[in-house]
Design an enzyme around this catalytic site. Sequence first.
Site, PDB file in Angstrom:
ATOM      1  CD1 TRP A  74      12.602   4.352  -3.952  1.00  0.00           C
ATOM      2  CD2 TRP A  74      12.091   5.883  -5.487  1.00  0.00           C
ATOM      3  NE1 TRP A  74      11.402   4.918  -3.594  1.00  0.00           N
ATOM      4  CE2 TRP A  74      11.066   5.857  -4.513  1.00  0.00           C
ATOM      5  CE3 TRP A  74      11.980   6.779  -6.557  1.00  0.00           C
ATOM      6  CZ2 TRP A  74       9.945   6.689  -4.571  1.00  0.00           C
ATOM      7  CZ3 TRP A  74      10.859   7.592  -6.619  1.00  0.00           C
ATOM      8  CH2 TRP A  74       9.861   7.548  -5.641  1.00  0.00           C
ATOM      9  N   GLY A 101      16.690  -3.833  -5.230  1.00  0.00           N
ATOM     10  CA  GLY A 101      16.031  -4.716  -4.271  1.00  0.00           C
ATOM     11  C   GLY A 101      16.399  -4.356  -2.849  1.00  0.00           C
ATOM     12  CG  HIS A 508     -32.244  -0.396   4.970  1.00  0.00           C
ATOM     13  ND1 HIS A 508     -33.119  -0.404   6.032  1.00  0.00           N
ATOM     14  CD2 HIS A 508     -31.360  -1.388   5.205  1.00  0.00           C
ATOM     15  CE1 HIS A 508     -32.754  -1.358   6.896  1.00  0.00           C
ATOM     16  NE2 HIS A 508     -31.695  -1.972   6.393  1.00  0.00           N
ATOM     17  CE  LYS A 607      -5.042   7.028 -16.679  1.00  0.00           C
ATOM     18  NZ  LYS A 607      -5.947   6.038 -16.068  1.00  0.00           N
TER      19      LYS A 607
END
Length: 612
Positions: A74, A101, A508, A607
């Site tokens: 990635w 990493g 309020h 979902k």
Amino acid sequence: MCGIVGAVTSRQAQAILLAGLHRLEYRGYDSAGMAIVGENGIERRRTVGNVQELDDALMAAPLAGVTGIAHTRWATHGVPAVSNAHPHVAGDGRIALVHNGIIENYERLREELKQGGCRFESDTDSEVIAHLLDECLRRNPEMELRDAVREAARRLEGAFALAVISANDPSRIVAMRVGSPLVVGLGIGENFVASDVPALRPVTDRFLILEEGDLVELTAAGITVWDFQDETAVRTTLRITTDTGDADRGNYRHYMHKEIHEQPQTVRDALEGRVGRARVLEPAFGVNASAVLDGTRAVTIAACGTSYYTGCVARYWIEELAGIPCNVEIASEFRYRKFVVPDGSLFVTISQSGETADTLAALRIAQETGFEHSLTLCNVPVSSLVRESELAFMLHAGTEVAVASTKATTAQFVALMLLTILLARRAGLTAEREAELVAALRQLPEVVAQALALEPRIRALAEQFMDCHHALFLGRGLQYPVALEGALKLKEISYIHAEGYPAGELKHGPLALVDDDMPVVAVAPGNELVEKVRANLEEVRSRSGRLYVFADADSGIVEGEGVTVVEVPRVHELLAPIVYTIPLQLLAYHTAVLKGTDADRPRNLAKSVTVE
Ligand code: F6R
């Protein structure tokens, strides 16, 4: 995100590695590759796109050999391209390496290596490690591969898991983890390594979970582990028979309950590989993240439901730490209103599913109307939001099955805090302050586990909520969105009407509702606003309201007539929303269970809301 598989066996490794890569696809990736050491040394294949592309390439030109490593990448440094895909090689192809990493100091190392005559084939930080290894082995040809890995690792700053093979010794893989996960799979006459258990489930159910700083050498006959101090170490073997761990409810009655309890781990996973010792690692947000963040002068966040509430917390964080305007929008509103785009705006979407129709529409509108850059914080890599956003940060929370979001929510908080720190760094956040926040983030899984230990107390409290028709949730500052989220959780799964309010708004309007039938939940850590909250709680008490206060020991709030206090563990003030969200999830869950509603599939809700 990136995935690693390695195998040292006596059968052909290619099929094992490919199967492992397919099982890592759920993490999201943009390219894949494999290297096997065979009779002719190391050979590799790399492709951009799906693992299927690699599969096809290997079908056309298989790799023969019993020892190999493979990877799904990635992109963080360098665009998705074959040249940037792993494995990376060095030493005329005698070493191949896969890496997960981020190496923070790679630019400096790269320059040094270039000056030493090294030629780089890729734009990645990972290739630096391959060349460092080669440099060690050239300097000292007698050196064992594992010693070279240890020596190279000493020069690396950041987070990494890596696996290396060498043409000089086709019988072993050396792997190491510092800040990124890595597991060893134990076979009979074969051994494996991977970034994630599911990659190896077809070949073994016996796993050894490596600890921080562990270095491991795998041969077909055995494995040896060395700890951070280079002492041989024994790690416990676990038998893991479930397949993904996600789609399985285990011993829990509901997915929601299981997902709530997974949060120490999912928070850890959201951080893993994204923080160094004292810093947030910038490329965690993608290849172009630095340039995008450099130009960011304002942030607009768009999301729905719970994801919108996590965005509301981020507004406090971003405006306080980074000092730039942050606008948080309900996506279904944003898409139909006229708005002004501040200069240098980053458009951030937050979504568990990545398919929420309103959030997706908001992104598309933002892209058409002058927002310069987009980032999504998302849990599903193969989702529309990830595909269509310029930058994507994966939450790594694992599959969330229950309709009500829990573990994705806390992962979103983590992602938003990391983003805040990167923006704040540009606004002068000191290294000391960043280190303080990173240390607090690192402790978070432990604090989340302590918050989960409040469960018996909260289960008992739920009995006092199950017959209610209404409930009020109050918070101030950072805790106001937490109150909104607590109310949403309770209403959606237990069908008790609940409202979240900023505590200062009580007089309020909503104070008119308070009587001895109305439970009022307050979230009140001992911060600078606690005195104000206490005053608001007095307003409730003097109207005979039933108060349930979630507070830490610093709040000074004590139990008394009509006041129940649940003591929440102390945590860094800015991270308190993450921890206080947990008991409210448990309260909603146990109330639903006692009422007999379906906690996993509340009526009328879906979902993934892919329609407007
Ligand atoms: C509440 C919940 C929903 C989602 C909302 C957005 O527990 O889960 O409010 O947060 O539908 O969904 P995502 O995050 O998938 O965009």
